[in-house]
Design an enzyme around this catalytic site. Structure first.
Site, PDB file in Angstrom:
ATOM      1  N   GLU A 194      -0.860 -34.282  47.095  1.00  0.00           N
ATOM      2  CA  GLU A 194      -1.184 -35.789  47.411  1.00  0.00           C
ATOM      3  C   GLU A 194      -0.357 -36.854  48.364  1.00  0.00           C
ATOM      4  O   GLU A 194      -1.453 -37.462  49.271  1.00  0.00           O
ATOM      5  CB  GLU A 194      -1.177 -36.083  46.050  1.00  0.00           C
ATOM      6  CG  GLU A 194      -2.175 -37.611  45.944  1.00  0.00           C
ATOM      7  CD  GLU A 194      -2.170 -37.879  44.497  1.00  0.00           C
ATOM      8  OE1 GLU A 194      -2.876 -39.241  44.215  1.00  0.00           O
ATOM      9  OE2 GLU A 194      -2.386 -37.110  43.508  1.00  0.00           O
ATOM     10  N   ASP A 221       1.851 -44.348  48.621  1.00  0.00           N
ATOM     11  CA  ASP A 221       0.491 -44.790  47.457  1.00  0.00           C
ATOM     12  C   ASP A 221       0.088 -45.161  45.832  1.00  0.00           C
ATOM     13  O   ASP A 221       0.873 -44.346  45.168  1.00  0.00           O
ATOM     14  CB  ASP A 221       0.217 -43.434  47.839  1.00  0.00           C
ATOM     15  CG  ASP A 221      -1.179 -43.318  47.437  1.00  0.00           C
ATOM     16  OD1 ASP A 221      -1.661 -44.362  47.919  1.00  0.00           O
ATOM     17  OD2 ASP A 221      -2.119 -41.828  47.136  1.00  0.00           O
ATOM     18  N   GLY A 224      -3.843 -44.095  39.986  1.00  0.00           N
ATOM     19  CA  GLY A 224      -4.038 -44.719  39.181  1.00  0.00           C
ATOM     20  C   GLY A 224      -3.538 -44.071  37.982  1.00  0.00           C
ATOM     21  O   GLY A 224      -2.544 -44.859  36.604  1.00  0.00           O
TER      22      GLY A 224
END
Length: 471
Positions: A194, A221, A224
């Site tokens: 990611e 980044d 959530g």
């Protein structure tokens, strides 16, 4: 009259030509012109072809000719599901889709909202899948890769629950879609994937790939469920990188992009994403009132299938007290650090350096800044300082619940009770976690300019680049 006819019968050819020279001149001019046109036609035809080719290539660049490749990437995050459809030319340059450089659709809630019903979780993607597939030319669908990358929100459900949902998604793609599904097309992304995809995305759009590592930008980044940090480091720092603790991903990922080798420091902090951090901060106060919750609010916060008490203190929210709780939740404790430099929780920070001098900060950082009113939501990027988050937090922490919509009209109703918490956490993460100076300029990024377009600055583009590059 007879004499004239007699004279005409005895005229020589030269006399006739001389006598009719005007008429012959009139007739010969168009004949010569026609001959010249016929003679020059092959050259003119070639010139026209070259002009048309040049104009077409000028209008559409290399994108207007040659084969194209599509990629469909689902970002199954903790706060919602999103789909990106990209089209590339043979040079891996993005090709416009209709009036945009990508198709982007999103919906709420995310896959993790249905922890006990995998089929319902998978079916939540149907609308996005149908619209995404319809945007790909019919003849290209069987060779267009589709990927579903679930991020930290699904990881937080535990292995069995997340695997049941992923299997339901695989069955949905197989039964409903003609797109190409690879062996690992539906998976929970690990932290390094990611983070590295996000770094590739932003540097690809900024066209810094292929340049020295010190010319690239670092990326934070905030999703959530997790937060990723990634930036390029020199080879000598990569060689001396500490080994991660058992179960953690390697700190350094080697990547070869645009003809240059990069050593990428990347780390994903699970449970430190914005929505997960709410749960961690509420855990600190356990069943008592919390100094981060908006004055006058009493309710329950649900995350990862669990419920947490979210009630304001009788004295109201407090920035200073909330900061103390956030630092506790972040585990900012130098005694945990066994390396020369750490972020929080004893994690190596990569050593800093040139690849970290320019920081691009994405996702929830941009969203909350726009909602709090200190950046323009209609602009793709904004330069701010961590101090701006603290100033906005001070305003939010002094807000009563009933005046929330008037003070912060851009904030969704469900987020108002947690606005003080969110902004305090973001400031604490940047300053106490990642060690940025409160006055340091950072770039909040929602989209990145790419030619005449603004492209979403999200990890799926990095995944798409890898997907279309695979054999």
């Amino acid at each position: 009259m007879t004499a004239k006819r007699a004279i005409g019968r005895h005229e020589s050819l030269a006399d006739k030509v001389h006598r009719h020279r005007g008429l012959l001149l009139v007739i010969s001019i168009p004949i010569v012109l026609i001959a010249l046109v016929l003679l020059l036609m092959p050259g003119t035809s070639t010139s026209v072809s070259v002009i048309e080719y040049t104009m077409k290539n000028h209008e559409g660049g290399s994108n207007s000719r040659g084969p194209k490749n599509y990629a469909v990437i689902f970002d199954a995050g903790s706060s919602g599901s999103r789909v990106h459809v990209y089209c590339f030319d043979q040079n891996l340059d993005l090709v416009p889709l209709e009036n945009e450089l990508e198709l982007f659709l999103q919906l709420k809630p995310g896959l993790s909202a249905y922890p006990n019903d995998p089929r319902q979780s998978a079916n939540s993607l149907v609308t996005l899948l149908d619209k995404a597939e319809a945007s790909v030319p019919r003849e290209l669908r069987p060779k267009t890769p589709v990927r579903v990358g679930a991020t930290a929100g699904l990881r937080a459900l535990g292995h069995q629950a997340s695997e049941n949902i992923l299997q339901a998604v695989r069955e949905l793609l197989k039964g409903r879609s003609r797109l190409k599904t690879e062996a690992n097309a539906v998976t929970v992304l690990d932290g390094t994937q990611e983070g590295s995809y996000q770094w590739v995305t932003i540097n690809y759009l900024l066209r810094t790939l292929g340049k020295p590592y010190s010319d690239t930008v670092g990326v934070v980044d905030l999703g959530g469920g997790s937060v990723q940090m990634a930036y390029a480091i020199p080879e000598e720092d990569a060689a001396t990188a500490p080994k991660p603790v058992e179960g953690e991903d390697s700190y350094v990922r080697e990547m070869y992009l645009k003809g240059r080798k990069y050593f990428l420091y990347v780390h994903s902090y699970l449970h430190y994403g914005l929505l997960a951090a709410r749960a961690e901060i509420l855990k600190v106060s356990e069943d008592s009132n919390n100094p981060c919750i908006a004055t006058g609010y009493a309710g329950t916060y649900k995350y990862g299938g669990k419920a947490f008490k979210a009630a304001a203190s009788p004295s109201g929210a407090s920035l200073d007290e909330c900061r103390r709780v956030a630092i506790n939740a972040l585990k900012v404790n130098n005694s945990l650090c066994t390396h020369m430099k750490c972020t929080f929780g004893g994690v190596w920070n990569g050593g800093g350096g040139g690849g970290q001098k320019k920081m691009f900060v994405a996702s929830f950082f941009f969203d909350r800044a726009a909602e709090a009113g200190f950046v323009d939501p209609n602009q793709p990027v904004a330069e701010v300082r961590p101090l701006d988050f603290e100033k906005a937090a001070n305003k939010a922490c002094n807000m009563r619940m009933e005046e929330g919509k008037s003070k912060f009209p851009r904030v969704e109703e469900d987020n108002l009770p947690y606005l003080c918490l969110d902004l305090v956490y973001q400031y604490t993460l940047l300053v106490d976690g990642f060690g940025l100076k409160p006055s340091q300029t950072i770039t909040l990024v929602k989209k990145v300019k790419y030619g005449d377009y603004a492209v979403e600055a999200a990890w799926p583009l990095g995944s798409a680049i890898e997907a279309v590059s695979s054999p």
